[in-house]
Design an enzyme around this catalytic site. Structure first.
Site, short mmCIF file in Angstrom:
data_model
loop_
_atom_site.label_atom_id
_atom_site.label_comp_id
_atom_site.label_asym_id
_atom_site.label_seq_id
_atom_site.Cartn_x
_atom_site.Cartn_y
_atom_site.Cartn_z
CD GLU A 1 -2.81 -1.17 2.28
OE1 GLU A 1 -2.66 -0.14 3.45
OE2 GLU A 1 -3.34 -1.95 2.66
CD GLU B 1 -5.09 1.60 0.10
OE1 GLU B 1 -5.38 1.39 -1.12
OE2 GLU B 1 -5.94 1.61 0.86
#
Ligand SMILES: *[C@@H]1O[C@H](CO)[C@@H](O)[C@H](O)[C@H]1NC(C)=O
Ligand SMILES: *[C@@H]1O[C@H](CO)[C@@H](O)[C@H](O)[C@H]1NC(C)=O
Length: 210
Positions: free
Chosen positions: A108, A130
């Site tokens: 992420e 992210e």
């Protein structure tokens, strides 16, 4: 599958908590006490500071936007908010859960690429979040402003873009995807019941995913 999604959602909450710590310096005293009294092999014995820094080798590089952000002590503090994390089952199970968590948050937040220095997997925790995606709310209320790259990728506002934000990697840029069609089916039904138009760009079949 269920296990994987659980893991992913707990990874996200732990990452979220991990991030919050840096903003608010939260302490989790109750959990910390639980931790001290119930665990003879705390996470810090599995993930030492030295190991942590070697796993996330480039997290403090000047090129990483999260430089200086994800420090070891905040990681340890964050795990105390989730006393069962990395602390359930035998040592193999515990290590596997920690490895899975690190893999998920690294993906992420990765700054790596195939030919990156030290390899593609030396770049976890380089970004703070992210990869940025617009909010579904903004898309649905007309506050989304696509960049030139978004326009080139056909990521223009509509229900299809919300699908792309939520699960584009698996459902978008693919003709006639069953999952995406199922979302559209539900949306059409509910929109009809509410008596509103579904708007344009229902489908993400022609959109590149994020
Ligand atoms: C780690 O980050 C926290 C939150 O920003 C900060 O309070 C703490 O001093 C940092 N610790 C180290 C060793 O840099
Ligand atoms: C954008 O949509 C058009 C029309 O469906 C399609 O031909 C094109 O390949 C799409 N572009 C991308 C980048 O997917």
């Amino acid at each position: 599958m269920a296990h994987l999604s659980l893991l992913t959602s707990s990874s996200s909450s732990l990452l979220f908590s991990f991030s919050l710590l840096f903003f608010f310096s939260l302490t989790c005293n109750v959990e910390a006490r639980y931790w001290q009294h119930n665990n003879c092999n705390p996470i810090s014995s599995i993930v030492t500071e030295k190991l942590y820094n070697s796993l996330f080798l480039h997290k403090d590089d000047a090129a990483c936007p999260a430089k200086g952000f994800y420090n070891y002590s905040s990681f340890i503090q964050a795990t105390k908010c989730f006393p069962q994390f990395g602390n359930t089952g035998d040592m193999t199970t515990r290590k596997r859960e920690i490895a899975a968590f690190f893999a998920q948050i690294s993906h992420e937040t990765t700054g790596g690429w195939a030919t990156a220095p030290d390899g593609p997997y030396a770049w976890g925790l380089c970004f703070k979040e992210e990869k940025p995606k617009p909010s579904c709310h903004d898309v649905m209320v007309g506050r989304y402003h696509p960049t030139a790259a978004d326009i080139a990728a056909n990521r223009t506002a509509g229900f299809g873009l919300v699908t792309n934000i939520i699960n584009g990697g698996l459902e978008c840029g693919i003709p006639d995807n069953a999952q995406s069609n199922d979302r559209i089916g539900y949306y059409k039904k509910y929109a009809q019941i509410f008596g509103v138009d579904v708007g344009s760009n229902l489908d993400c079949a022609n959109q590149q995913h994020y």
